[in-house]
Write a protein that holds these residues in place. Structure first.
Motif, PDB file in Angstrom:
ATOM      1  N   GLN A  95       0.661  -8.992  15.218  1.00 51.36           N
ATOM      2  CA  GLN A  95       0.936 -10.387  15.553  1.00 51.36           C
ATOM      3  C   GLN A  95       2.292 -10.748  14.941  1.00 51.36           C
ATOM      4  OE1 GLN A  95      -1.017 -12.429  17.408  1.00 51.36           O
ATOM      5  NE2 GLN A  95      -2.457 -10.755  17.718  1.00 51.36           N
ATOM      6  N   GLN A  96       2.992 -11.677  15.545  1.00 47.71           N
ATOM      7  CA  GLN A  96       4.314 -12.052  15.067  1.00 47.71           C
ATOM      8  C   GLN A  96       4.261 -12.549  13.622  1.00 47.71           C
ATOM      9  OE1 GLN A  96       6.357 -14.862  17.559  1.00 47.71           O
ATOM     10  NE2 GLN A  96       8.352 -14.263  16.783  1.00 47.71           N
ATOM     11  N   SER A  97       3.213 -13.290  13.274  1.00 44.00           N
ATOM     12  CA  SER A  97       3.100 -13.795  11.906  1.00 44.00           C
ATOM     13  C   SER A  97       2.862 -12.651  10.917  1.00 44.00           C
ATOM     14  CB  SER A  97       1.974 -14.824  11.803  1.00 44.00           C
ATOM     15  OG  SER A  97       0.729 -14.245  12.162  1.00 44.00           O
ATOM     16  N   GLU A  98       2.083 -11.645  11.323  1.00 53.17           N
ATOM     17  CA  GLU A  98       1.859 -10.477  10.457  1.00 53.17           C
ATOM     18  C   GLU A  98       3.159  -9.704  10.255  1.00 53.17           C
ATOM     19  OE1 GLU A  98      -2.393  -8.494  10.995  1.00 53.17           O
ATOM     20  OE2 GLU A  98      -1.369  -8.777  12.916  1.00 53.17           O
ATOM     21  N   GLN A  99       3.888  -9.539  11.343  1.00 53.25           N
ATOM     22  CA  GLN A  99       5.163  -8.824  11.268  1.00 53.25           C
ATOM     23  C   GLN A  99       6.122  -9.541  10.327  1.00 53.25           C
ATOM     24  OE1 GLN A  99       6.768  -7.821  15.072  1.00 53.25           O
ATOM     25  NE2 GLN A  99       8.556  -6.810  14.224  1.00 53.25           N
ATOM     26  N   LYS A 100       6.184 -10.848  10.441  1.00 50.26           N
ATOM     27  CA  LYS A 100       7.061 -11.639   9.581  1.00 50.26           C
ATOM     28  C   LYS A 100       6.658 -11.487   8.113  1.00 50.26           C
ATOM     29  CE  LYS A 100       8.688 -16.346   8.826  1.00 50.26           C
ATOM     30  NZ  LYS A 100       8.566 -17.755   9.212  1.00 50.26           N
ATOM     31  N   ASP A 101       5.345 -11.533   7.842  1.00 50.68           N
ATOM     32  CA  ASP A 101       4.860 -11.379   6.469  1.00 50.68           C
ATOM     33  C   ASP A 101       5.182  -9.998   5.919  1.00 50.68           C
ATOM     34  OD1 ASP A 101       3.850 -13.957   6.525  1.00 50.68           O
ATOM     35  OD2 ASP A 101       1.767 -13.324   6.878  1.00 50.68           O
TER      36      ASP A 101
ATOM     37  N   ILE B 272       8.431  -6.187   2.555  1.00 53.60           N
ATOM     38  CA  ILE B 272       9.405  -5.099   2.415  1.00 53.60           C
ATOM     39  C   ILE B 272      10.640  -5.601   1.676  1.00 53.60           C
ATOM     40  CG2 ILE B 272      11.017  -3.609   3.692  1.00 53.60           C
ATOM     41  CD1 ILE B 272       8.769  -3.368   5.843  1.00 53.60           C
ATOM     42  N   GLN B 273      11.108  -6.784   2.036  1.00 54.37           N
ATOM     43  CA  GLN B 273      12.279  -7.346   1.379  1.00 54.37           C
ATOM     44  C   GLN B 273      12.001  -7.595  -0.111  1.00 54.37           C
ATOM     45  OE1 GLN B 273      12.816 -10.562   4.270  1.00 54.37           O
ATOM     46  NE2 GLN B 273      14.836  -9.708   4.735  1.00 54.37           N
TER      47      GLN B 273
ATOM     48  N   ASP C 114      16.811  -8.845   6.990  1.00 55.14           N
ATOM     49  CA  ASP C 114      15.754  -8.953   7.997  1.00 55.14           C
ATOM     50  C   ASP C 114      15.795  -7.810   9.013  1.00 55.14           C
ATOM     51  OD1 ASP C 114      14.802 -11.280   6.882  1.00 55.14           O
ATOM     52  OD2 ASP C 114      15.719 -12.608   8.368  1.00 55.14           O
ATOM     53  N   LEU C 115      16.982  -7.496   9.532  1.00 55.04           N
ATOM     54  CA  LEU C 115      17.105  -6.477  10.561  1.00 55.04           C
ATOM     55  C   LEU C 115      16.669  -5.107  10.031  1.00 55.04           C
ATOM     56  CD1 LEU C 115      17.933  -5.611  13.414  1.00 55.04           C
ATOM     57  CD2 LEU C 115      20.266  -5.336  12.559  1.00 55.04           C
ATOM     58  N   LYS C 116      17.192  -4.716   8.885  1.00 57.81           N
ATOM     59  CA  LYS C 116      16.848  -3.408   8.328  1.00 57.81           C
ATOM     60  C   LYS C 116      15.380  -3.346   7.914  1.00 57.81           C
ATOM     61  CE  LYS C 116      21.398  -1.885   6.868  1.00 57.81           C
ATOM     62  NZ  LYS C 116      22.236  -1.441   5.748  1.00 57.81           N
ATOM     63  N   ALA C 117      14.855  -4.432   7.363  1.00 57.99           N
ATOM     64  CA  ALA C 117      13.435  -4.460   6.994  1.00 57.99           C
ATOM     65  C   ALA C 117      12.566  -4.332   8.245  1.00 57.99           C
ATOM     66  CB  ALA C 117      13.113  -5.740   6.226  1.00 57.99           C
TER      67      ALA C 117
END
Length: 84
Positions: free
Chosen positions: A6-12, A17-18, A31-34
């Motif tokens: 889900q987009q929210s999971e991906q964002k989290d 990772i960051q 953001d891009l590399k993560a």
């Protein structure tokens, strides 16, 4: 089977990772590399983890199903034997 988040999971996960890079590496990660690292992990590492989770769930369910004969067994009694 591709693992889709889900987009929210991906964002989290990208945020996680960051944070990991910020706390454990010499340089932060954007953001891009993560996002690229997350995609790599999902494509390369994810299927193995997914397959193991499915195997574990299947083994658990098979154990539960095999217990049915023990847990749900009902003695067969002859009605007429009790009448004697």
């Amino acid at each position: 089977m591709a693992i889709k988040l889900q987009q929210s999971e991906q964002k989290d996960l990208i945020g996680s990772i960051q944070r990991y890079f910020k706390e454990n590496m010499e340089e932060p990660i954007g953001d891009l590399k993560a996002g690229m690292l997350l995609d790599f992990c999902l494509r390369v590492i994810g299927p193995g983890i997914y397959n193991q989770a499915i195997a574990d769930a299947q083994a658990h369910m098979e154990a539960k199903v095999s217990d049915l004969t023990v847990e749900c067994y009902a003695e067969t009694e002859d009605y007429w034997k009790k009448k004697k």
